[in-house]
Write a protein that holds these residues in place. Structure first.
Motif, PDB file in Angstrom:
ATOM      1  N   ILE A  96       0.822  -1.213   0.000  1.00 33.21           N
ATOM      2  CA  ILE A  96       0.000   0.000   0.000  1.00 33.21           C
ATOM      3  C   ILE A  96       0.860   1.270   0.000  1.00 33.21           C
ATOM      4  CG2 ILE A  96      -1.732   1.281   1.295  1.00 33.21           C
ATOM      5  CD1 ILE A  96      -2.790  -1.146  -0.214  1.00 33.21           C
ATOM      6  N   PRO A  97       1.792   1.461   0.947  1.00 31.07           N
ATOM      7  CA  PRO A  97       2.548   2.726   0.927  1.00 31.07           C
ATOM      8  C   PRO A  97       3.738   2.729  -0.019  1.00 31.07           C
ATOM      9  CG  PRO A  97       3.201   1.466   2.816  1.00 31.07           C
ATOM     10  CD  PRO A  97       2.185   0.641   2.096  1.00 31.07           C
ATOM     11  N   GLY A  98       4.042   1.603  -0.654  1.00 35.14           N
ATOM     12  CA  GLY A  98       5.216   1.546  -1.515  1.00 35.14           C
ATOM     13  C   GLY A  98       6.431   1.056  -0.755  1.00 35.14           C
ATOM     14  N   LEU A  99       7.531   1.766  -0.861  1.00 39.36           N
ATOM     15  CA  LEU A  99       8.760   1.376  -0.168  1.00 39.36           C
ATOM     16  C   LEU A  99       8.597   1.611   1.331  1.00 39.36           C
ATOM     17  CD1 LEU A  99      11.657   0.343  -0.588  1.00 39.36           C
ATOM     18  CD2 LEU A  99      12.402   2.736  -0.645  1.00 39.36           C
ATOM     19  N   PRO A 100       8.693   0.563   2.160  1.00 41.18           N
ATOM     20  CA  PRO A 100       8.458   0.747   3.591  1.00 41.18           C
ATOM     21  C   PRO A 100       9.612   1.452   4.278  1.00 41.18           C
ATOM     22  CG  PRO A 100       9.114  -1.504   3.150  1.00 41.18           C
ATOM     23  CD  PRO A 100       8.992  -0.831   1.817  1.00 41.18           C
ATOM     24  N   ASP A 101       9.334   1.892   5.480  1.00 43.93           N
ATOM     25  CA  ASP A 101      10.336   2.526   6.307  1.00 43.93           C
ATOM     26  C   ASP A 101      11.352   1.486   6.792  1.00 43.93           C
ATOM     27  OD1 ASP A 101      11.659   4.448   7.691  1.00 43.93           O
ATOM     28  OD2 ASP A 101      10.331   4.412   9.426  1.00 43.93           O
ATOM     29  N   ARG A 102      12.523   1.960   7.224  1.00 42.22           N
ATOM     30  CA  ARG A 102      13.550   1.050   7.727  1.00 42.22           C
ATOM     31  C   ARG A 102      13.065   0.315   8.960  1.00 42.22           C
ATOM     32  NH1 ARG A 102      19.482   2.925  10.090  1.00 42.22           N
ATOM     33  NH2 ARG A 102      20.198   0.831  10.678  1.00 42.22           N
ATOM     34  N   ARG A 103      12.386   1.007   9.836  1.00 46.11           N
ATOM     35  CA  ARG A 103      11.878   0.360  11.044  1.00 46.11           C
ATOM     36  C   ARG A 103      10.820  -0.681  10.713  1.00 46.11           C
ATOM     37  NH1 ARG A 103       9.531   5.375  13.879  1.00 46.11           N
ATOM     38  NH2 ARG A 103       8.848   5.615  11.717  1.00 46.11           N
ATOM     39  N   VAL A 104       9.914  -0.340   9.786  1.00 46.15           N
ATOM     40  CA  VAL A 104       8.853  -1.280   9.406  1.00 46.15           C
ATOM     41  C   VAL A 104       9.448  -2.524   8.755  1.00 46.15           C
ATOM     42  CG1 VAL A 104       6.805  -1.571   7.974  1.00 46.15           C
ATOM     43  CG2 VAL A 104       7.172   0.573   9.198  1.00 46.15           C
ATOM     44  N   GLY A 105      10.439  -2.348   7.881  1.00 49.46           N
ATOM     45  CA  GLY A 105      11.084  -3.499   7.264  1.00 49.46           C
ATOM     46  C   GLY A 105      11.783  -4.394   8.271  1.00 49.46           C
ATOM     47  N   ALA A 106      12.467  -3.782   9.246  1.00 50.70           N
ATOM     48  CA  ALA A 106      13.137  -4.580  10.274  1.00 50.70           C
ATOM     49  C   ALA A 106      12.142  -5.334  11.137  1.00 50.70           C
ATOM     50  CB  ALA A 106      14.011  -3.666  11.144  1.00 50.70           C
ATOM     51  N   VAL A 107      11.030  -4.683  11.489  1.00 53.87           N
ATOM     52  CA  VAL A 107      10.013  -5.342  12.307  1.00 53.87           C
ATOM     53  C   VAL A 107       9.374  -6.504  11.555  1.00 53.87           C
ATOM     54  CG1 VAL A 107       7.744  -5.010  13.364  1.00 53.87           C
ATOM     55  CG2 VAL A 107       9.543  -3.334  13.745  1.00 53.87           C
ATOM     56  N   LEU A 108       9.105  -6.325  10.263  1.00 56.85           N
ATOM     57  CA  LEU A 108       8.493  -7.403   9.483  1.00 56.85           C
ATOM     58  C   LEU A 108       9.442  -8.585   9.319  1.00 56.85           C
ATOM     59  CD1 LEU A 108       6.564  -5.428   6.716  1.00 56.85           C
ATOM     60  CD2 LEU A 108       5.611  -6.685   8.646  1.00 56.85           C
ATOM     61  N   LEU A 109      10.715  -8.329   9.076  1.00 57.39           N
ATOM     62  CA  LEU A 109      11.680  -9.429   8.935  1.00 57.39           C
ATOM     63  C   LEU A 109      11.843 -10.196  10.253  1.00 57.39           C
ATOM     64  CD1 LEU A 109      14.472  -7.826   6.707  1.00 57.39           C
ATOM     65  CD2 LEU A 109      12.773  -9.553   6.052  1.00 57.39           C
ATOM     66  N   ALA A 110      11.990  -9.460  11.355  1.00 56.65           N
ATOM     67  CA  ALA A 110      12.145 -10.131  12.644  1.00 56.65           C
ATOM     68  C   ALA A 110      10.869 -10.864  13.041  1.00 56.65           C
ATOM     69  CB  ALA A 110      12.521  -9.104  13.718  1.00 56.65           C
ATOM     70  N   ALA A 111       9.707 -10.272  12.750  1.00 59.90           N
ATOM     71  CA  ALA A 111       8.443 -10.939  13.072  1.00 59.90           C
ATOM     72  C   ALA A 111       8.242 -12.189  12.217  1.00 59.90           C
ATOM     73  CB  ALA A 111       7.283  -9.964  12.874  1.00 59.90           C
ATOM     74  N   ALA A 112       8.729 -12.181  10.967  1.00 61.63           N
ATOM     75  CA  ALA A 112       8.657 -13.381  10.138  1.00 61.63           C
ATOM     76  C   ALA A 112       9.499 -14.513  10.734  1.00 61.63           C
ATOM     77  CB  ALA A 112       9.112 -13.060   8.720  1.00 61.63           C
ATOM     78  N   ALA A 113      10.676 -14.173  11.261  1.00 60.10           N
ATOM     79  CA  ALA A 113      11.507 -15.189  11.920  1.00 60.10           C
ATOM     80  C   ALA A 113      10.821 -15.745  13.164  1.00 60.10           C
ATOM     81  CB  ALA A 113      12.866 -14.591  12.279  1.00 60.10           C
ATOM     82  N   VAL A 114      10.159 -14.864  13.919  1.00 63.68           N
ATOM     83  CA  VAL A 114       9.451 -15.314  15.116  1.00 63.68           C
ATOM     84  C   VAL A 114       8.250 -16.183  14.741  1.00 63.68           C
ATOM     85  CG1 VAL A 114       8.141 -14.512  17.111  1.00 63.68           C
ATOM     86  CG2 VAL A 114      10.264 -13.382  16.490  1.00 63.68           C
ATOM     87  N   ALA A 115       7.552 -15.825  13.642  1.00 61.32           N
ATOM     88  CA  ALA A 115       6.435 -16.648  13.182  1.00 61.32           C
ATOM     89  C   ALA A 115       6.900 -18.024  12.730  1.00 61.32           C
ATOM     90  CB  ALA A 115       5.701 -15.932  12.044  1.00 61.32           C
ATOM     91  N   LEU A 116       8.050 -18.083  12.082  1.00 64.53           N
ATOM     92  CA  LEU A 116       8.620 -19.382  11.712  1.00 64.53           C
ATOM     93  C   LEU A 116       8.984 -20.196  12.942  1.00 64.53           C
ATOM     94  CD1 LEU A 116       9.623 -21.246   9.462  1.00 64.53           C
ATOM     95  CD2 LEU A 116      11.811 -20.050   9.530  1.00 64.53           C
ATOM     96  N   LEU A 117       9.474 -19.536  13.958  1.00 66.41           N
ATOM     97  CA  LEU A 117       9.757 -20.213  15.231  1.00 66.41           C
ATOM     98  C   LEU A 117       8.480 -20.783  15.842  1.00 66.41           C
ATOM     99  CD1 LEU A 117      11.932 -20.733  17.493  1.00 66.41           C
ATOM    100  CD2 LEU A 117      11.108 -18.607  18.514  1.00 66.41           C
TER     101      LEU A 117
END
Length: 380
Positions: free
Chosen positions: A62-83
């Motif tokens: 939706i917003p296009g290129l995400p913020d650095r914080r949003v990208g970091a949160v999504l990547l870390a949350a994906a790792a936690v979801a895989l866990l």
């Protein structure tokens, strides 16, 4: 000629960030509703992964290129979801789980999402511990039927509104996407009165919501930080404390917790918006929230039995081996085994009633090898 384009361009610039969270929430809700139906029929373990994919897709598209914080949160949350998926399919040691969650939280903290209480190096460990604790609190919240989806949807919606008030549209899009995804998950999994989304969904929601609240309060005053962290976490703390105090074994007990926790989340979200708008002092909101959480946790510990309190006048009601506490205490002080007089008197009475005082029937076998059986009594 120059003022006209400026006046016409201001509404366009202000309407796009305001509509982006709404569009992200609607897109995530649609993706979750469409994706969960075939997934829960074929592979129920992938429900949390579907919600994580719907949230990430809506927050990035939706917003296009995400913020650095949003990208970091999504990547870390994906790792936690895989866990969480690994923990849902098989067994995962608690130490491994905490280590992976701490590494994911540390990566988010390095990207700028942290609790700035002291402004020193202590903010990093405090942020990691807070994120890990709240993530696991949401993990316990999944065990209460329907509570996780409702609390995540309401908390995410109010966090999105707070982010818009504070002027952070990227975090607003992330929170709205999470709220829409879990709102689309409400109609599914209502078999036997429960809505179990799995550890992957619960850990993903707890991680994203906690990081969003920490990012919204970064760089502000101490009272604002305390209020911004405690208000969104109150529903998760209350739910985790309620489950730890008295685990509901029936679906009816689990269903009763979901509306109450949803009301708690709505109340704390409204208070957070009032603090962001300046209508309520942040120190008052933080103090009331901390006092409420402390009172509920102490009550939960008492209900759990960690600090048992027995009134002396109620001591006679506690029975063991069919004997009152007073009779049991008298026999122990006399040096006789507990219940010996009652058993002896009952045996003598039965022997006299049967005639001859001899026991009839077969003696029951011993319960352990260290307790030899009594002599066999022949029938009279």
């Amino acid at each position: 000629m120059t003022p006209v384009p400026a006046l016409t361009s201001v509404p366009a610039l202000t309407s796009v960030p305001a509509l982006a969270p709404v569009l992200a929430g609607a897109a995530a809700c649609l993706l979750a509703a469409v994706g969960l139906r075939p997934v829960r029929r074929t592979v129920p373990y992938l429900g949390g992964v579907t919600l994580a994919a719907a949230t990430a897709g809506a927050a990035v598209a939706i917003p296009g290129l995400p913020d650095r914080r949003v990208g970091a949160v999504l990547l870390a949350a994906a790792a936690v979801a895989l866990l969480g998926l690994i923990a849902d399919v098989g067994r995962l040691p608690l130490a491994t789980r905490l280590i992976v969650e701490s590494v994911a939280a540390g990566g988010v903290v390095l990207c700028g999402v942290q609790v700035t209480l002291t402004g020193d190096w202590l903010d990093g460990p405090v942020s990691v511990m807070w994120i890990v604790a709240m993530t696991n609190a949401y993990g316990l919240l999944d065990r209460l039927g329907g509570a996780l989806a409702a609390v995540a949807a309401v908390t995410g919606a109010f966090l999105a509104g707070t982010a818009l008030v504070l002027g952070d549209p990227f975090l607003a899009v992330l929170a709205a996407a999470l709220a829409g995804a879990f709102l689309g998950a409400l109609p599914y999994g209502r078999a036997r009165g429960r809505v179990r989304l799995g550890p992957s969904a619960s850990l993903f929601a707890g991680f994203v919501l906690t990081c969003t609240a920490a990012a919204l309060t970064a760089g502000r005053g101490t009272a604002v930080i305390a209020a911004g962290l405690l208000l969104p976490a109150l529903a998760a703390v209350v739910g985790a404390g309620a489950y730890a105090a008295r685990r509901p074994r029936r679906s009816g007990q689990a269903r009763k917790a979901a509306p109450a926790l949803c009301c708690v989340s709505a109340g704390t979200g409204t208070a957070g918006l009032a603090v962001a708008l300046g209508w309520v002092p942040a120190g008052v909101a933080a103090a009331v929230t901390a006092a409420t959480a402390a009172a509920f946790l102490s009550h939960a510990c008492l209900r759990r039995g960690r600090f048992p309190v027995v009134h002396p006048f109620h001591a006679r009601r506690h029975r063991r081996d069919g004997l009152p506490a007073r009779l049991r205490r008298d026999e122990v002080t006399r040096g006789r085994p507990v219940g010996a007089s009652v058993r002896a008197s009952s045996g003598e009475a039965s022997g006299e009633a049967s005639g001859g005082g001899r026991q009839r029937g077969r003696v029951p076998p011993p319960r352990s090898a260290g307790n030899p059986p009594p002599p066999y009594v022949r029938r009279g």
